[in-house]
Design an enzyme around this catalytic site. Sequence first.
Site, PDB file in Angstrom:
ATOM      1  N   ASN A 219       0.805  -1.219   0.000  1.00 36.07           N
ATOM      2  CA  ASN A 219       0.000   0.000   0.000  1.00 36.07           C
ATOM      3  C   ASN A 219       0.838   1.268   0.000  1.00 36.07           C
ATOM      4  OD1 ASN A 219      -2.655  -0.870  -0.218  1.00 36.07           O
ATOM      5  ND2 ASN A 219      -2.897  -1.184   1.993  1.00 36.07           N
ATOM      6  N   CYS A 489      -4.537  -9.441   4.526  1.00 40.42           N
ATOM      7  CA  CYS A 489      -4.112  -9.121   3.157  1.00 40.42           C
ATOM      8  C   CYS A 489      -2.738  -8.483   3.114  1.00 40.42           C
ATOM      9  CB  CYS A 489      -5.139  -8.218   2.488  1.00 40.42           C
ATOM     10  SG  CYS A 489      -6.697  -9.055   2.121  1.00 40.42           S
ATOM     11  N   MET A 490      -2.082  -8.325   4.257  1.00 43.23           N
ATOM     12  CA  MET A 490      -0.683  -7.886   4.362  1.00 43.23           C
ATOM     13  C   MET A 490      -0.444  -6.521   3.719  1.00 43.23           C
ATOM     14  SD  MET A 490      -0.137 -10.680   5.805  1.00 43.23           S
ATOM     15  CE  MET A 490      -1.035 -12.227   5.809  1.00 43.23           C
ATOM     16  N   CYS A 491      -1.450  -5.650   3.739  1.00 44.57           N
ATOM     17  CA  CYS A 491      -1.322  -4.318   3.131  1.00 44.57           C
ATOM     18  C   CYS A 491      -0.960  -4.409   1.650  1.00 44.57           C
ATOM     19  CB  CYS A 491      -0.283  -3.471   3.863  1.00 44.57           C
ATOM     20  SG  CYS A 491      -0.696  -3.133   5.582  1.00 44.57           S
ATOM     21  N   ASN A 492      -1.363  -5.503   1.023  1.00 44.27           N
ATOM     22  CA  ASN A 492      -1.090  -5.706  -0.401  1.00 44.27           C
ATOM     23  C   ASN A 492      -2.382  -6.164  -1.075  1.00 44.27           C
ATOM     24  OD1 ASN A 492      -0.253  -6.597  -2.964  1.00 44.27           O
ATOM     25  ND2 ASN A 492       1.743  -7.242  -2.200  1.00 44.27           N
TER      26      ASN A 492
END
Length: 577
Positions: A219, A489-492
């Site tokens: 992100n 979502c792991m900032c992805n």
Amino acid sequence: MGHSQSQPIPRSVRRKQSTVFSQLVCATASSSTLASMPSKGTSEFLLVNEKSQYRDNENKRRPADGTYAYRRLSYLSPKEIISDDAAMAYNDFLREFPEYRLTWILDTLRRTDFTRLETSGETFVDYMGGALYPESLIRVHTDFLHRSVLGNTHSVSNSSKLSLKCADEARAAVLSFFQAPPEYTVVFTTNATGALKLVGESFPFSGGSTYVLSADSHNSVHGIREFATVRGSRVCYIPSPPHGGIDPVLAKNTLLRNRPRFKDLLPCLFALTGQSNITNSKTSLSLIEYASSLGYNTILDAAALAPTSLVSLKDTPVDAMAISFYKMFGFPTGVGALVVKKSFLAQLKRPWFAGGTVDVVQVPGSIVTRSHSLHEQFEDGTINYLTLPAITDGLRFLSACLPFLPLRLTTLLHYVVSSLTRLRHDTIGTPVVRILSRTPSKRLRSVGEQADTGSIISLIFLSPSGDMLPNSFIEHAASQHNISLRTGCMCNPGGAAAILEIQDDMKQLYSGVTLKDFEHLVGRELGVVRISFGLASNFYDAWEVVRFATLMSNERTREVMWNQWTEASGVMIGQAI
């Protein structure tokens, strides 16, 4: 007003290195020699049972369901105390992956610098979230702070000179670690996100400019699009294949179609994610050279790449690279860096100024004279001078370990992937997990080889009927078994959408949508379970992950864990997403 330049430091406090660090420097210089040594340094094992004469680790929690096969015991000697099952699994592992023995030096470090993993009984598999710091790094740094008087770098006192000297040493260590040519400098930031934001807010976007990036990005890379669009620039995404990353042909075509027409008047920016933090994809850094040949300015997000892969700015002359040190060696947090060409830094225009970035400010008025040192113009306020000395030592530590990490971690990855793929539910024989991330396409055989993927496994757990088990349930159950992993979502969002096959659902999002709304649209919790290995990982961490998944394959133990989760979270069975 600005600060005066430092003068040579008279009789400054000398920083000393621990024995461990001295040994590591030697190891770096002769990694091939170490790799060829016999495996007598590999851990020896003392087999015990529950009635062992050794005292149990008081910090170890035994799950109420009684499913934990054995308990780790207190760290009483250099030997690792393990169960019969673990020892047999390790022997089988070595027969299949004998090259793992070449990384025995990391077992030594595990015993000397990460003893808390044994005493706490915690299995840590979230290195992509943050590396574990080596204990010797903390001791060296704490000893230095005990003996030193450090002051704000914006002065000429002896304490300030020492701080500035340590900062300069840290910059030099960063440049050396990444093999940066003389045209590079280092800007210290709060983290990799801060480094990326620094470029985004300062890049001369304008109407007619283009910002090109991969959908499979963090992100913090996506966030740069806000600076681009507000100034009238186009944002162009390179779509992500089903398993994440970038298709090189598609990427080159996208870059070619959107190449800068007037480079000096309408500068364009290409952001490359070196390694995905969710899909485990590594992208060829040759794309940077290709983009540069078309006239793009380039930035590399190396936050996920740098902890376990060699990055040479001599071989890959990107304009700027963002890193976070805590992801590389665990300490300090709150410090990252933008490793950047001075020529590129001169093109960036800060939208504001602050203490430390200027020499003269007219008040009232509009005249501002920036600091004469380029890196000072981009370091807002006072840098984190108390922790910068730890960066020098941390890079020295990682330099010694780095040649061994790809070989060790790919063997662990192969072992876990193959073990989980074979797992079946005990009732009807359906798969227990579905692995979504990329796995290594080649098997490494020697120290110094580089892997073609990272050391991440993103997966979802499945019920016997094939439905996805809630990630919140898996995370709760893992924590009850003292396993530190990550879900979400792991900032992805782009990479997650690709491997979860919800890219069409992503297109239906609207302004103001919440995560709860999105999950309702998809019909389940969003995200994956992520296992990530790193600096201190060994076989037993991987074995614990497989053993935990094996518990999920058993109907009785899974039901007990499910009931514990629903009771703890207040969720009624059947109401979970």
